[in-house]
Enzyme design. Structure first.
Site, PDB file in Angstrom:
ATOM      1  N   HIS A  41      38.503  42.165  33.409  1.00 50.78           N
ATOM      2  CA  HIS A  41      39.053  43.475  33.026  1.00 50.78           C
ATOM      3  C   HIS A  41      38.394  43.959  31.744  1.00 50.78           C
ATOM      4  O   HIS A  41      37.918  43.157  30.958  1.00 50.78           O
ATOM      5  CB  HIS A  41      40.550  43.361  32.694  1.00 50.78           C
ATOM      6  CG  HIS A  41      41.407  42.753  33.746  1.00 50.78           C
ATOM      7  ND1 HIS A  41      42.211  43.506  34.563  1.00 50.78           N
ATOM      8  CD2 HIS A  41      41.626  41.461  34.093  1.00 50.78           C
ATOM      9  CE1 HIS A  41      42.898  42.697  35.386  1.00 50.78           C
ATOM     10  NE2 HIS A  41      42.558  41.453  35.115  1.00 50.78           N
ATOM     11  N   TYR A  42      38.441  45.262  31.523  1.00 50.37           N
ATOM     12  CA  TYR A  42      38.299  45.745  30.151  1.00 50.37           C
ATOM     13  C   TYR A  42      39.655  46.262  29.699  1.00 50.37           C
ATOM     14  O   TYR A  42      40.514  46.608  30.519  1.00 50.37           O
ATOM     15  CB  TYR A  42      37.186  46.786  29.982  1.00 50.37           C
ATOM     16  CG  TYR A  42      37.323  48.148  30.647  1.00 50.37           C
ATOM     17  CD1 TYR A  42      38.505  48.882  30.607  1.00 50.37           C
ATOM     18  CD2 TYR A  42      36.234  48.728  31.277  1.00 50.37           C
ATOM     19  CE1 TYR A  42      38.604  50.133  31.179  1.00 50.37           C
ATOM     20  CE2 TYR A  42      36.316  49.979  31.863  1.00 50.37           C
ATOM     21  CZ  TYR A  42      37.517  50.673  31.804  1.00 50.37           C
ATOM     22  OH  TYR A  42      37.609  51.924  32.385  1.00 50.37           O
ATOM     23  N   GLU A 106      40.710  39.605  29.721  1.00 54.14           N
ATOM     24  CA  GLU A 106      40.607  40.971  29.187  1.00 54.14           C
ATOM     25  C   GLU A 106      39.466  41.016  28.174  1.00 54.14           C
ATOM     26  O   GLU A 106      39.428  40.237  27.218  1.00 54.14           O
ATOM     27  CB  GLU A 106      41.909  41.403  28.503  1.00 54.14           C
ATOM     28  CG  GLU A 106      43.022  41.808  29.465  1.00 54.14           C
ATOM     29  CD  GLU A 106      42.849  43.204  30.069  1.00 54.14           C
ATOM     30  OE1 GLU A 106      41.884  43.910  29.710  1.00 54.14           O
ATOM     31  OE2 GLU A 106      43.702  43.575  30.907  1.00 54.14           O
ATOM     32  N   HIS A 148      38.573  43.883  38.352  1.00 55.35           N
ATOM     33  CA  HIS A 148      39.890  44.434  38.654  1.00 55.35           C
ATOM     34  C   HIS A 148      39.751  45.563  39.688  1.00 55.35           C
ATOM     35  O   HIS A 148      40.576  45.711  40.589  1.00 55.35           O
ATOM     36  CB  HIS A 148      40.539  44.952  37.362  1.00 55.35           C
ATOM     37  CG  HIS A 148      42.013  45.147  37.467  1.00 55.35           C
ATOM     38  ND1 HIS A 148      42.741  45.745  36.472  1.00 55.35           N
ATOM     39  CD2 HIS A 148      42.901  44.819  38.450  1.00 55.35           C
ATOM     40  CE1 HIS A 148      44.029  45.780  36.856  1.00 55.35           C
ATOM     41  NE2 HIS A 148      44.144  45.233  38.039  1.00 55.35           N
ATOM     42  N   ASP A 158      38.130  49.161  36.101  1.00 53.34           N
ATOM     43  CA  ASP A 158      37.586  48.228  35.118  1.00 53.34           C
ATOM     44  C   ASP A 158      37.075  46.958  35.795  1.00 53.34           C
ATOM     45  O   ASP A 158      37.556  46.606  36.878  1.00 53.34           O
ATOM     46  CB  ASP A 158      38.642  47.908  34.049  1.00 53.34           C
ATOM     47  CG  ASP A 158      39.898  47.216  34.602  1.00 53.34           C
ATOM     48  OD1 ASP A 158      40.502  47.749  35.531  1.00 53.34           O
ATOM     49  OD2 ASP A 158      40.241  46.133  34.081  1.00 53.34           O
TER      50      ASP A 158
HETATM   51 ZN   LIG Z   1      42.299  45.618  34.458  1.00 53.32          ZN
END
Ligand SMILES: [Zn+2]
Length: 262
Positions: A41-42, A106, A148, A158
C-alpha cells in the site's frame, strides 16, 4: 497476549504497536490460517507521521503489519501472526478475507492525491529487504505479492503505477514479465460485449482478479484492466484492454501455470 517487543523482521527497527488487529480466521479443520499473501500500500497522506498516527488510532479501525518511512526507517505495528486491518473489501483467487491470509505493508507516500511523488531509493531498498524477508519466512509465492489495487480494483489505486514492481521482481519479490510492446491493433474497451470480452474476463479471473465472466465490458472490468496495468503494464493506465495488455496478461498466466505444474 504478550507484548511484542522484538520485531518479527530484522528489517524493522522497532515495534510501534497499533491496537487495530484481531485473530486470523480459522480454516474448517481448526488450523490457524498462515499468511500466504503480501499486500503493498501507499499511505496516500501528505505527512508520514500523521499517517502513522492514524494507523495506530483505535478510531481509525485500520492498520498494517509494517510501516516504511520515506527514508527507509521501518516500524512494525502489528505482529505477523495477528490479522491487521489493511485490505478492506477485497478479492483474489477465491479469497475474500484477504486480511486473514496476508501481511500488509504501508509505504509512506502522498499518493495520487499528492501528485504521486517518486518513492525515494532508500524507501524502496528498505521495502524490498522487508518484502524478501517476509516472503522467505512465510514461503509466499511470487504471484501472491500484490498491490492493494489488485485485490480491490475500482476502490483502491495504491501503491500506484510508479511503484517499481520490475525492480522488486529483479530483487526476488513478486511476479514479472517484460510488458509486451505497445502497438496499434484490436482492443477492447468499456461498452463492448461478446465472446472475446468473456474470454478476456476468464483470463483475468484465472489470474486471480475478482471479475465476473459475463461477456460485458463494464465499469468493473475497466477498473480491473486499469489495476492490471498499474502493476504489470505501467506505461499506460487507461482501462483499455489493448494488445500489449492482453499479451502481457497471457505471458503472466503462462508463467504462473508453469510454476504451478513444476
Ligand atoms: Zn491500501
Amino acid at each position: 497476549m504478550s507484548l511484542t517487543v522484538t520485531p518479527d523482521s530484522r528489517f524493522a527497527a522497532k515495534v510501534f504497536p497499533s491496537p487495530n488487529h484481531g485473530e486470523r480466521k480459522f480454516r474448517d479443520g481448526g488450523t490457524a490460517r498462515r499468511p500466504d499473501m503480501l499486500i503493498l500500500h501507499y499511505t496516500g497522506m501528505p505527512d508520514a507521521g500523521q499517517a502513522l498516527q492514524w494507523l495506530c488510532n483505535p478510531v481509525a479501525q485500520v492498520s498494517s503489519h509494517y510501516f516504511v518511512f520515506e527514508n527507509g526507517h521501518t516500524l512494525q505495528l502489528v505482529p505477523e501472526e495477528r490479522r491487521a486491518w489493511h485490505a478492506g473489501a477485497s478479492h483474489w483467487a477465491g479469497e475474500t478475507d484477504i486480511n486473514s491470509c496476508s501481511i500488509g505493508i504501508e509505504i509512506a507516500n502522498p499518493g495520487h492525491p499528492g501528485g504521486l511523488p517518486d518513492f525515494p531509493p532508500e524507501q524502496i531498498a528498505a521495502t524490498l529487504n522487508l518484502c524478501r524477508d517476509i516472503c522467505e519466512r512465510w514461503s509466499i509465492p511470487p504471484e501472491r505479492v500484490l498491490a492493494h489495487s489488485d485485490i480491490a480494483p475500482g476502490r483502491k489505486i495504491d501503491p500506484g503505477e510508479k511503484f517499481p514492481w520490475r525492480h522488486f521482481a529483479e530483487g526476488g519479490v513478486g511476479l514479472w514479465v517484460e510488458p509486451a510492446p505497445m502497438r496499434s491493433g484490436r482492443f477492447f474497451a468499456r461498452g463492448e460485449s461478446g465472446q472475446p470480452v468473456e474470454a478476456l474476463q476468464a483470463m483475468f479471473a484465472m489470474f486471480g482478479y475478482g471479475v465476473a465472466v459475463d461477456g460485458v465490458f463494464d465499469e468493473k472490468l475497466e477498473a480491473v484492466v486499469a489495476a492490471f496495468q498499474r502493476h504489470w503494464r505501467q506505461e499506460k493506465v487507461d482501462g483499455v484492454a489493448d494488445s500489449s495488455t492482453i499479451t502481457t496478461l497471457r505471458d503472466l498466466l503462462a508463467l504462473t501455470q508453469a510454476s504451478r505444474t513444476a
